[in-house]
Each structure stands twice: as structure tokens, then as C-alpha cells.
Design a protein around this motif. Structure first.
Motif, PDB file in Angstrom:
ATOM      1  N   VAL A 124     -35.358 -12.309 -24.756  1.00  0.00           N
ATOM      2  CA  VAL A 124     -34.763 -11.633 -23.410  1.00  0.00           C
ATOM      3  C   VAL A 124     -33.690 -10.879 -24.631  1.00  0.00           C
ATOM      4  N   GLU A 125     -33.314  -9.996 -23.326  1.00  0.00           N
ATOM      5  CA  GLU A 125     -32.472  -9.557 -23.855  1.00  0.00           C
ATOM      6  C   GLU A 125     -31.411  -9.820 -22.928  1.00  0.00           C
ATOM      7  N   VAL A 126     -29.802  -8.988 -23.077  1.00  0.00           N
ATOM      8  CA  VAL A 126     -28.421 -10.186 -22.438  1.00  0.00           C
ATOM      9  C   VAL A 126     -27.687  -8.100 -23.158  1.00  0.00           C
ATOM     10  N   ALA A 127     -27.155  -7.595 -21.698  1.00  0.00           N
ATOM     11  CA  ALA A 127     -26.596  -6.743 -21.799  1.00  0.00           C
ATOM     12  C   ALA A 127     -25.051  -6.856 -21.807  1.00  0.00           C
ATOM     13  N   ALA A 128     -24.405  -6.765 -22.711  1.00  0.00           N
ATOM     14  CA  ALA A 128     -22.798  -6.200 -22.216  1.00  0.00           C
ATOM     15  C   ALA A 128     -22.043  -5.083 -21.799  1.00  0.00           C
ATOM     16  N   HIS A 129     -21.537  -5.129 -20.692  1.00  0.00           N
ATOM     17  CA  HIS A 129     -20.619  -3.409 -20.437  1.00  0.00           C
ATOM     18  C   HIS A 129     -19.594  -3.801 -20.520  1.00  0.00           C
ATOM     19  N   LEU A 157     -32.806 -11.895 -27.804  1.00  0.00           N
ATOM     20  CA  LEU A 157     -32.400 -13.317 -28.756  1.00  0.00           C
ATOM     21  C   LEU A 157     -33.745 -13.567 -28.636  1.00  0.00           C
ATOM     22  N   THR A 158     -34.220 -14.426 -29.181  1.00  0.00           N
ATOM     23  CA  THR A 158     -35.258 -15.190 -29.680  1.00  0.00           C
ATOM     24  C   THR A 158     -35.610 -16.336 -28.787  1.00  0.00           C
ATOM     25  N   TRP A 164     -31.697 -21.316 -28.769  1.00  0.00           N
ATOM     26  CA  TRP A 164     -31.584 -19.419 -28.694  1.00  0.00           C
ATOM     27  C   TRP A 164     -30.525 -19.253 -29.564  1.00  0.00           C
ATOM     28  N   ARG A 165     -30.659 -18.049 -30.170  1.00  0.00           N
ATOM     29  CA  ARG A 165     -30.673 -17.196 -31.324  1.00  0.00           C
ATOM     30  C   ARG A 165     -30.561 -15.579 -31.087  1.00  0.00           C
TER      31      ARG A 165
END
Length: 575
Positions: A124-129, A157-158, A164-165
Motif C-alpha cells: 500500500v502507499e501512504v503520502a505525506a504532504h 509499505l509491505t 507493516w514496514r
């Protein structure tokens, strides 16, 4: 995807850390190893970040990583805890020193849309703005961003083994502005001037608090930065390295042991003593005392004599012009000056004086720079002629600086010969303001192009007669401050700026050459005045003076403007 409103918890929690004191100055002259620094000590606070919690969701993993990465600069574990949030492969390749971005506020996290059931190996992907307002390079050089804008930093993240890491991320760290000064230590490095190795030229850097002593000494060994090339020099023998992985401070007045590789022993004794003074001056930053240094060549202690060095300082008091009469500004009042001047045939629009008291120079109208303190029986001596000249600046060697045609500066030497200095970086720009630092090795230039004004600082390259022949490539200062009209040296590595909004409102800013100590690096506007027409400043606690539209002379003291005199035409500190 819809932007989340969750603020990174681990980073926000660090905002409660004790705010540290401003970086202080060391003495401006005298034996470096003996004199006492008049300063409040900086206090290093170690933060202990927490590793990932069992079963933490992707957003919590990214949040925890961002907080641990910021805290690493003061933690004894450094980036060990931050790497616990990464996969083994990512932990081995991520370079936290690759870049440091100072962001306006803690990053906002936004997860990518993902399925409810995620199998091992899927991502999955997490974006930080975040909005970057400044950057810090690998050498510790701080640069403000002129047009801050929000950027997205993405983390992949995998899930492996049920946890999750982070498996994919950019190098570097994001540091919220309100935490930057807590995590990075403002430290001035000192380099010997090219023509006088006992005249020190400061260069502001920012280093992680956990390793600032080691990093500072390593950067000293690396030699002057590009913007001081030709203006300063290195006395460190080529190949000299720091042998010890850390430099430990000592209690009381015991010397700090600095262990260098054997090349240092080949330096002549006189130069070795200056190298020790460089390190001492740098390690004394913010310590509240002068830190003595013992130099070692590997395990052998070297004999190093004490040496006197000078730091930049404005020695002579400011002068003011009122009704065609020169006055010294002393103890909050105007005292008639004893240097005779003849201004009867002139229209003084700017004033400058030498650090050696004379010459006293004025701009006559807008197209002539004149020495009004000349002993010539013919009266004032014309130094520079040209249209729309910048207010003059007189350096410690008696050279008078002003602007020239587009892309050039004009310098009148002590022999009244005018030389042109045309650095490539000024090409196509009109010079609005010039100011030479007290030691004569640096110049602040405000220039204008169709895209706007820019403040830049560069080293001055001189020949054997101290005549300037070129300027080094510059660094940019106070990029967010628009419409700067004038810049004056107000500290070892700080500038006072006069800026206008173009509609009659003007104010004074403090800006750091390499970041402003005590303000987390960022330029800061001084409150209280909005009608300033002229600016003067001095180094080493001389302060800032201004003249308002009504002719009021005011002096800034600890953030408060104090009136000194009325109906004043011009004011200037030496330089």
C-alpha cells in the motif's frame, strides 16, 4: 484519494520539547584559548523515539517513522530506531543525510486506497504532504526557499509476517520548523582570511545535535565552502582526517582532545596554532565559555602555542548627518564630529565611513560618490561617477564600493583608481545595495531583475594590494523576503534588510547568511516600524539604526525601537 487531517503524532509530540537558547557569539579578539565567551550556553536534549508497535497500521508506521527520524538527531541511537520502521532492504539503502527539508508544519498523512484484505508481499502507499520552507545540505548549509509550495512524499509499505514496514521511500528527513532548532545546532565555522590568517571569517552551518562537534571539525578539515573560495584559505594539510569517531566536551576548563591523522604534524607550528584556534572558536559556539583544544596527531599530543585571532567587529561608532553637519552617535545622543567636511556644494543622499574613521564618503545626488574628508586643498574628491549609483560601502582597506552598469560593481581604491568587478552571477542584474563585512572578506549584494530582487553574499577575491579583482560564487539569503532595497551587516553572520511593499510601507528584517540563529534559521521581520527610508547596522552588539520618513533616528534594542534624534538626514556605521 482525499487528503486526511491526521497530523503526524510522533512529530507533534516532539514540539513539547524544551526550546533551546539562541546561538551565541564568542569574543571578537584576544587569545582564543584564554578569553571568556559572553554567552548563554546551548543545552543538548536527548530524545528517545519509540519503535513500531505490534500490529500497527500503515499510517501509524509512517507516522512513527517520521517522528523517529526527527528525534534521531538528538538520540544516542541516532537513526537506529527509525530504521526499525523499514524493511531490511530499505533500511540498508535509506540515507537520512541525503537531504533535510525544513517543513512549515508537521506532515499530513494520506493513505492510498487499498483493499480490505492484503496478503503477504502486497503493498500500500501512504503520502505525506508538507510545505518545504528551507533545505539543509550534507555540509550543513541552510537555504531558505523563495516560493514554498506543498509537496507530496510517498511511502510504499509491505506486509510481511503480519507486520507493516516501509519498503520504498526517498532519502533524507522532514523536520517541522518548530522543531528544527531543537534538533540541529547552529554552529559557526571559522576560516582564515586569505591575506591574514589571524583574521577569521565565519560561516554558519547547522549540524545534528548528537554529532555536531564531530561534523563541525570534519567540515573545518574539508576547507572553505565555494562561496568563500579565494577570500579564505585552509591551513590543514591535505589528507588530514578526524581519527576519533566523536569529540567529547569536557567539564570545566579542561581542553577538548581533537585527534587528527598524522598529516596534521606536517603543518608549520604557526599554522598549526591557527588550526587549533579555528577548532576552539567553532567548538566555543554557544558553550558559554571558550573551549580550549588539545591537538593530537593520532595518539601523540602536539605542541600548540596560543595565538591571538580577530573576529569581525564594528569598532567605530555610527555617524549621522544633520543640517550638513556630521555627528557621532554616542550614548543615545548626537555629538559633534571633529572631522571637518565641506558639504556646501553637494546633495548628500547616502553616507559611508571607513572602519578606520576616514575616509568619510557621501553619494552626491544619485550619480556621484565623493570623499568629503580628503586633505586635498581642492575640497571633496570625486571617487565614482555613474547613473543611479548604489549607496557606497567603504571596506577596512580603504576601498569604496558602489554599483556600476548592469552586472557590475565599481570600486575606488585608496589611490582613487576605479576598478570594475563583474562576477558572472550578477550578469543582467541591477545592483541596488552593497555592503562589505567588517573583516573585508565578504560582501552582501542586493540586485534586481525583472523576476524581482535577490540578496546574495559572496567572498571577495583580492590581489596583493588588497584591491578586489573578483567575487566568489554566491549564496542566497532571505529568499522569502520580497522587495529588498538595502542590506547591512548586523552580526557575524546576519544581515539587516530594508524591504518595501511598493506602496509606501517599509520595514526591517533580520536574515542569516546560512540561516538565522535563534529563529530556527528563518528570516524574521522586526515589528514596530513601517515607514523606514534608510538603514544602518553594526557588528558585535552595535545594533540597528533607521531613519523614518519624518527624519526620526531610531535605534533597535532587544526588539524595541528607541528614538534618538529628530530631523536627521543620514546615518551610517563603518563599512
Amino acid at each position: 484519494m482525499r487528503k486526511g487531517t491526521h497530523v503526524v503524532a510522533a512529530v507533534a509530540a516532539l514540539a513539547c520539547a524544551v526550546t533551546l537558547g539562541a546561538c551565541a557569539q564568542i569574543p571578537t579578539s584576544g587569545p582564543v584559548r584564554v578569553s571568556t565567551a559572553n554567552a548563554d550556553p546551548q543545552v543538548d536534549i536527548a530524545l528517545l523515539p519509540q519503535g513500531p508497535a505490534v500490529g500497527a497500521e500503515p499510517r501509524a508506521i509512517v507516522s512513527g517513522f517520521l517522528g523517529a527520524a526527527v528525534a534521531a538527531t538528538t538520540s544516542p541511537k541516532e537513526f537506529q530506531t527509525a530504521r526499525e520502521f523499514l524493511t531490511d532492504d530499505a533500511a540498508g539503502t535509506w540515507d537520512p543525510d541525503g537531504s533535510v527539508r525544513v517543513v512549515r508544519e508537521p506532515p499530513l498523512l494520506e493513505p492510498s486506497v487499498s483493499g480490505v484484505d492484503v496478503k503477504d508481499g502486497e503493498t500500500v502507499e501512504v503520502a505525506a504532504h508538507a510545505t518545504t520552507i528551507a533545505t539543509l545540505d550534507t555540509a550543513g548549509t541552510y537555504t531558505e526557499v523563495g516560493n514554498p509550495r506543498e509537496l507530496s512524499y510517498r511511502f510504499t509499505l509491505t506486509q510481511a509476517g503480519g507486520e507493516w514496514r516501509i519498503s520504498g521511500l526517498d532519502n533524507g528527513v522532514l523536520v517541522p520548523a518548530n522543531l528544527f532548532a531543537n534538533q540541529y545546532r547552529a554552529t559557526r565555522l571559522y576560516f582564515p582570511a586569505e591575506g591574514n590568517i589571524k583574521s577569521f571569517v565565519p560561516d554558519m552551518r547547522w549540524f545534528p545535535r548528537q554529532s555536531w562537534r564531530r561534523d563541525a571539525v570534519q567540515e573545518l578539515l574539508a576547507g572553505p565552502p565555494e562561496w568563500l573560495q579565494g577570500a579564505t584559505r585552509s591551513l590543514v594539510p591535505e589528507g588530514t582526517q578526524l581519527v576519533s569517531p566523536s569529540i567529547q566536551d569536557t567539564d570545566g576548563n579542561e581542553p577538548v582532545a581533537v585527534r587528527l591523522s598524522e598529516q596534521i604534524s606536517t603543518a608549520p607550528a604557526a599554522e598549526r596554532s591557527v588550526v587549533a584556534a579555528q577548532i576552539s572558536a567553532t567548538l566555543s559556539e554557544g558553550a558559554g565559555r571558550t573551549v580550549a583544544v588539545d591537538l593530537f596527531s593520532d595518539t601523540s599530543r602536539l605542541s600548540v602555542d596560543q595565538t591571538d585571532v580577530d573576529l569581525p567587529a564594528t569598532i567605530v561608532q555610527a555617524m549621522a548627518l544633520q543640517d550638513d553637519q556630521l555627528y557621532r552617535v554616542e550614548d543615545g545622543r548626537l555629538v559633534e564630529h571633529d572631522v571637518p567636511v565641506d558639504l556646501s556644494a553637494l546633495d548628500p543622499t547616502a553616507l559611508a565611513l571607513s572602519p578606520a574613521t576616514t575616509p568619510v564618503v557621501v553619494r552626491d545626488g544619485t550619480d556621484q560618490i565623493v570623499n568629503v574628508s580628503s586633505d586635498d586643498e581642492g575640497g571633496p574628491v570625486t571617487l565614482i561617477v555613474g547613473p543611479d549609483l548604489a549607496a557606497p560601502s567603504v571596506d577596512k582597506f580603504g576601498n569604496t564600493w558602489s554599483s556600476g552598469d548592469t552586472g557590475e560593481l565599481q570600486v575606488s581604491t585608496k589611490t582613487v583608481e576605479v576598478v570594475e568587478v563583474e562576477p558572472d552571477w550578477l550578469s543582467g542584474r541591477k545592483v541596488l545595495s552593497v555592503s562589505v563585512s567588517p573583516e573585508g572578506s565578504r560582501i552582501a549584494v542586493v540586485s534586481q531583475a525583472p523576476t524581482g530582487t535577490q540578496v546574495q553574499v559572496a567572498g571577495i577575491v583580492r590581489n596583493g594590494e588588497k584591491v578586489p579583482v573578483d567575487l566568489a560564487p554566491p549564496i542566497s539569503v532571505a529568499a522569502p523576503v520580497a522587495r529588498v532595497e538595502e542590506a547591512r551587516w548586523s552580526g557575524l553572520t546576519t544581515l539587516a534588510l530594508l524591504a518595501s511593499d511598493g506602496e509606501g510601507t517599509s520595514g526591517v528584517w533580520n536574515a542569516g547568511v546560512g540561516g538565522l540563529p535563534g529563529a530556527g534559521g528563518q528570516s524574521k521581520q522586526l515589528p514596530g516600524l513601517t515607514d523606514v527610508v534608510q538603514l544602518a547596522a553594526g557588528v558585535a552588539d552595535k545594533g540597528i539604526m533607521v531613519i523614518t520618513k519624518d527624519g526620526d533616528l531610531e535605534h533597535e534594542e532587544t526588539g524595541v525601537w528607541q528614538p534618538l534624534a529628530e530631523d536627521v538626514d543620514l546615518v551610517a556605521y563603518p563599512g
